[in-house]
Motif scaffolding. Structure first.
Motif, PDB file in Angstrom:
ATOM      1  N   ASN A 120      29.803  46.297  38.285  1.00  0.00           N
ATOM      2  CA  ASN A 120      30.669  45.351  38.999  1.00  0.00           C
ATOM      3  C   ASN A 120      31.796  44.882  38.083  1.00  0.00           C
ATOM      4  O   ASN A 120      31.834  43.713  37.666  1.00  0.00           O
ATOM      5  N   PRO A 121      32.699  45.780  37.711  1.00  0.00           N
ATOM      6  CA  PRO A 121      33.722  45.402  36.723  1.00  0.00           C
ATOM      7  C   PRO A 121      34.599  44.242  37.185  1.00  0.00           C
ATOM      8  O   PRO A 121      35.151  43.516  36.352  1.00  0.00           O
ATOM      9  N   SER A 122      34.706  44.041  38.487  1.00  0.00           N
ATOM     10  CA  SER A 122      35.559  42.945  38.961  1.00  0.00           C
ATOM     11  C   SER A 122      34.941  41.580  38.643  1.00  0.00           C
ATOM     12  O   SER A 122      35.630  40.566  38.649  1.00  0.00           O
ATOM     13  N   ARG A 123      33.609  41.558  38.369  1.00  0.00           N
ATOM     14  CA  ARG A 123      32.952  40.287  38.065  1.00  0.00           C
ATOM     15  C   ARG A 123      33.032  39.925  36.580  1.00  0.00           C
ATOM     16  O   ARG A 123      32.609  38.850  36.185  1.00  0.00           O
ATOM     17  N   ARG A 153      34.698  38.668  33.253  1.00  0.00           N
ATOM     18  CA  ARG A 153      35.787  37.722  32.968  1.00  0.00           C
ATOM     19  C   ARG A 153      36.734  38.359  31.960  1.00  0.00           C
ATOM     20  O   ARG A 153      36.649  38.123  30.752  1.00  0.00           O
ATOM     21  N   TRP A 154      37.630  39.204  32.507  1.00  0.00           N
ATOM     22  CA  TRP A 154      38.478  40.023  31.639  1.00  0.00           C
ATOM     23  C   TRP A 154      39.418  39.178  30.767  1.00  0.00           C
ATOM     24  O   TRP A 154      39.764  39.561  29.657  1.00  0.00           O
ATOM     25  N   LYS A 155      39.814  38.016  31.294  1.00  0.00           N
ATOM     26  CA  LYS A 155      40.681  37.154  30.498  1.00  0.00           C
ATOM     27  C   LYS A 155      39.979  36.760  29.184  1.00  0.00           C
ATOM     28  O   LYS A 155      40.585  36.771  28.109  1.00  0.00           O
ATOM     29  N   THR A 190      31.117  39.253  27.469  1.00  0.00           N
ATOM     30  CA  THR A 190      32.548  39.327  27.111  1.00  0.00           C
ATOM     31  C   THR A 190      32.716  39.673  25.633  1.00  0.00           C
ATOM     32  O   THR A 190      33.561  40.509  25.271  1.00  0.00           O
TER      33      THR A 190
END
Lengths: 383, 260
Positions: free
Chosen positions: A158-161, A163-165, A269
């Protein structure tokens, strides 16, 4: 009659020893009795009371001008000293304003020592406790590995979940901000390796083979390992301190009670950032280290082109991959140990410091141990 | 205990201007505290009570003005002169700020170790007596983490009294305590004030505590950036014409701003 007076004059506390007509020992206190000025008087008075253990003692405080908690403590101390049956100790002449404070303390209640002695722990009990702690630690580590693996798998599916920031921020902290120190250390490593090898090799006219040594050592082994050790000290400790401080401030509890998994929020992260950055930094360290070796060899009359051609002839893609394959594993170890130690932080001012120290020590030990395992595997596989 | 005569102020704040990064938070602050008084600095959240306290104990440097402790200016004092002033005061911080790696006895003994030449037995006795004054003698060997919030604050008062300072500064002593523990702490402050003649300067916004312990108060307000009232709290509650003072003592909320 002996007298003890203490400095400074403005704060002088005094003690005069004498004998009363009825045979009592008389301790005449005078001046200002406060914590700053009574040390010598206190010692002298205690010794005088002890030396008159079979006589009655009279403490005369008529000439005391000032008496704070320290002075009162001295009087309490004198009054509580053990005495013979007919050797009572009495106080007279203390001004009412000081007597009010003295009346709050019963000297008899201060006979027992304040601090109870440390409990005597038996060796077998200590061994048992240490073993139990070891198993608890192992269970925690296994649970952490499981939770982290699960969270990483969740992030992968689920890469959209994710927290890429936060991931990019950690990438900057772990990667970009570490460039200067990685550059410096890998450059010096290349210089030292080349120089130490070149001096003895020159005796046999074999300076050119320094390129083989530097190229293979850095690309297969030292570039990745040194980068990982640097990051264990730099980023591993930072992870432990950040997460530890969050735990002390109950921020982790806040995440948990909001139904948010601290591992997904904080560990994943950092883990992703480390997995992305450690291989890149290792590759960069390889380049700088090999170039540094080449620059060193210029002073041994080996041109840079000759040096690089020799490196190219001895180091192949297999060597590069052998070095690079280890780096994501190192990254997982650095981030994992740092985050685990942070999550294990205990309360108290020293808690975060202890976690950061444990992160660095156990991180470096594990890195070297895993590097050794890789060396054995490569040997068996003839890589 | 301070040497100042009863009539002379032991703390005097003159023309104090305080703030951060060029922004003035408090201006033209003038007041004095007399010996033996329980003096309370009160006001709503964010009005600068704790900031003022930290200026008074020399932790922050004011933008202008002076703070005199027993006649000595803590703002300009340096080195030994500053240390001499600091030995006249004791401070209890909001969290207690006990050293977590030391037992209560060691916490209280620390200032004695640093400032006096007393032997260990003497220091232990003084520390035990201070802890007895706050009702914690039985907990001498315990670590701060083993204590409740109220006990930690009482232990912090014992540590602040280690060198028998004449003035104790307490930052929000009732914060985070239940009403019973808070009342016990108020009783302790009153007992120490009456029996040892210690001057107390207390920052708080707890009305019950203010009525119970204070001889005199000043009230700060962030809109005025300064003192808006001074005197007996019950008199201020009953007679003040200032709407902000009345609002505080009557616990009235700010009127809500209606959306346009």
């Amino acid at each position: 009659m002996s007298t003890v007076a203490t400095e400074p004059a403005a704060r002088a506390a005094g003690l005069a020893l004498g004998d009363a007509p009825d045979g009592s020992r008389v301790l005449s206190l005078s001046g200002r009795l406060d914590s700053y000025s009574i040390a010598a008087v206190w010692r002298e008075a205690r010794a005088a009371v002890a030396s008159a253990s079979n006589r009655r003692v009279l403490i005369d405080a008529t000439a005391v001008d000032y008496c704070d908690g320290g002075g009162i403590a001295m009087i309490v101390d004198l009054l509580r000293q053990p005495r013979g049956a007919d050797a009572a100790i009495t106080l007279r002449g203390l001004k009412p304003e000081f007597k009010t404070l003295l009346d709050q303390f019963d000297p008899r209640t201060f006979e027992a020592p304040a601090a109870s002695p440390a409990p005597q722990t038996r060796t077998v009990e200590e061994l048992g406790r240490a073993t139990a702690q070891l198993f608890r630690d192992m269970r925690t580590q296994v649970a952490f590995v499981g939770e982290t693996s699960s969270a990483l798998w969740y992030a992968f599916t689920n890469p959209s979940r994710v927290r890429w920031k936060d991931v990019w921020y950690e990438c900057e902290q772990v990667g970009a901000n570490a460039l200067p120190i990685v550059t410096l250390i890998s450059f010096l490593l290349g210089v030292i390796l080349a120089f130490q090898a070149a001096v003895p090799m020159r005796q046999f006219g074999a300076e050119i083979f320094v390129a083989d040594l530097v190229g293979l050592a850095i690309i297969r082994e030292l570039g990745g390992l040194m980068t990982a050790i640097l990051l264990a000290g730099r980023s591993g400790a930072a992870f432990a301190a950040e997460i530890g401080t969050m735990k002390v401030n109950e921020e982790l509890n806040a995440l948990t009670t909001m139904g948010l998994d601290p591992v997904r929020f904080l560990v994943v992260t950092r883990m992703i950032a480390a997995i992305l950055m450690v291989p890149l930094l290792s590759l960069y360290a390889n380049l700088v280290g090999v170039l540094a070796g080449g620059l060193t060899m210029l002073s041994f009359n080996i041109p840079l082109v000759t040096y690089l051609k020799e490196v190219d002839s001895i180091v192949d893609l297999k060597d590069l991959l052998a070095g690079m394959v280890k780096t994501p594993v190192f990254a997982v170890l650095i981030a994992g140990i740092g985050c685990l130690r942070g999550l294990q932080t205990q309360t108290g001012a020293s808690g975060v410091g202890i976690s950061a120290t444990r992160a660095v020590v156990s991180g470096i030990v594990l890195l070297v141990a895993v590097d050794g395992i890789f060396a054995v595997i490569y040997y068996i596989l003839d890589i | 205990m301070t040497d100042a005569p009863a009539s002379q102020p032991v703390v005097r704040v003159e023309g104090l201007v305080a703030g951060y990064d060029g922004n003035v938070l408090l201006q033209n602050i003038n007041f004095s505290v007399n010996r033996g008084e329980v003096f309370v600095i009160l006001g709503g959240s964010g009005c600068g009570k704790s900031t003022l306290l930290k200026h008074m104990i020399g932790l922050y440097e004011p933008m202008a003005g002076h703070v005199f402790i027993d006649g000595n200016d803590i703002v300009t004092a340096e080195g030994d002169a500053r240390r001499a002033i600091l030995t006249k005061i004791g401070v209890m911080y909001q969290s207690g700020a006990l050293f977590g790696s030391m037992t209560l006895l060691e916490n209280v003994r620390l200032p004695l170790e640093e400032y006096t030449g007393l032997d260990e037995e003497a220091m232990n006795l003084i520390a035990r007596m201070k802890l007895k004054l706050v009702g914690l003698e039985a907990s001498c060997g315990r670590m701060p983490s083993e204590l409740s919030g109220g006990m930690q604050k009482r232990a912090a008062i014992a540590r602040a009294m280690a060198l028998d300072p004449g003035i104790l500064f307490l930052d929000e002593p009732s914060a985070g305590l239940d009403p019973i523990t808070s009342a016990e702490l108020d009783a302790l402050i009153l007992r120490l004030s009456r029996s040892l003649h210690i001057t107390f300067v207390i920052v708080t916004h707890e009305l019950q505590s203010i009525y119970a312990i204070s001889d005199r108060v000043i009230m700060l307000d962030k809109r005025a950036k300064g003192i808006i009232a001074e005197g007996d709290p019950k008199v201020l509650r009953d007679t003040s014409d200032n709407p902000w003072v009345r609002q505080f003592f009557r616990r009235e909320a700010e009127p809500e701003t209606e959306a346009a």
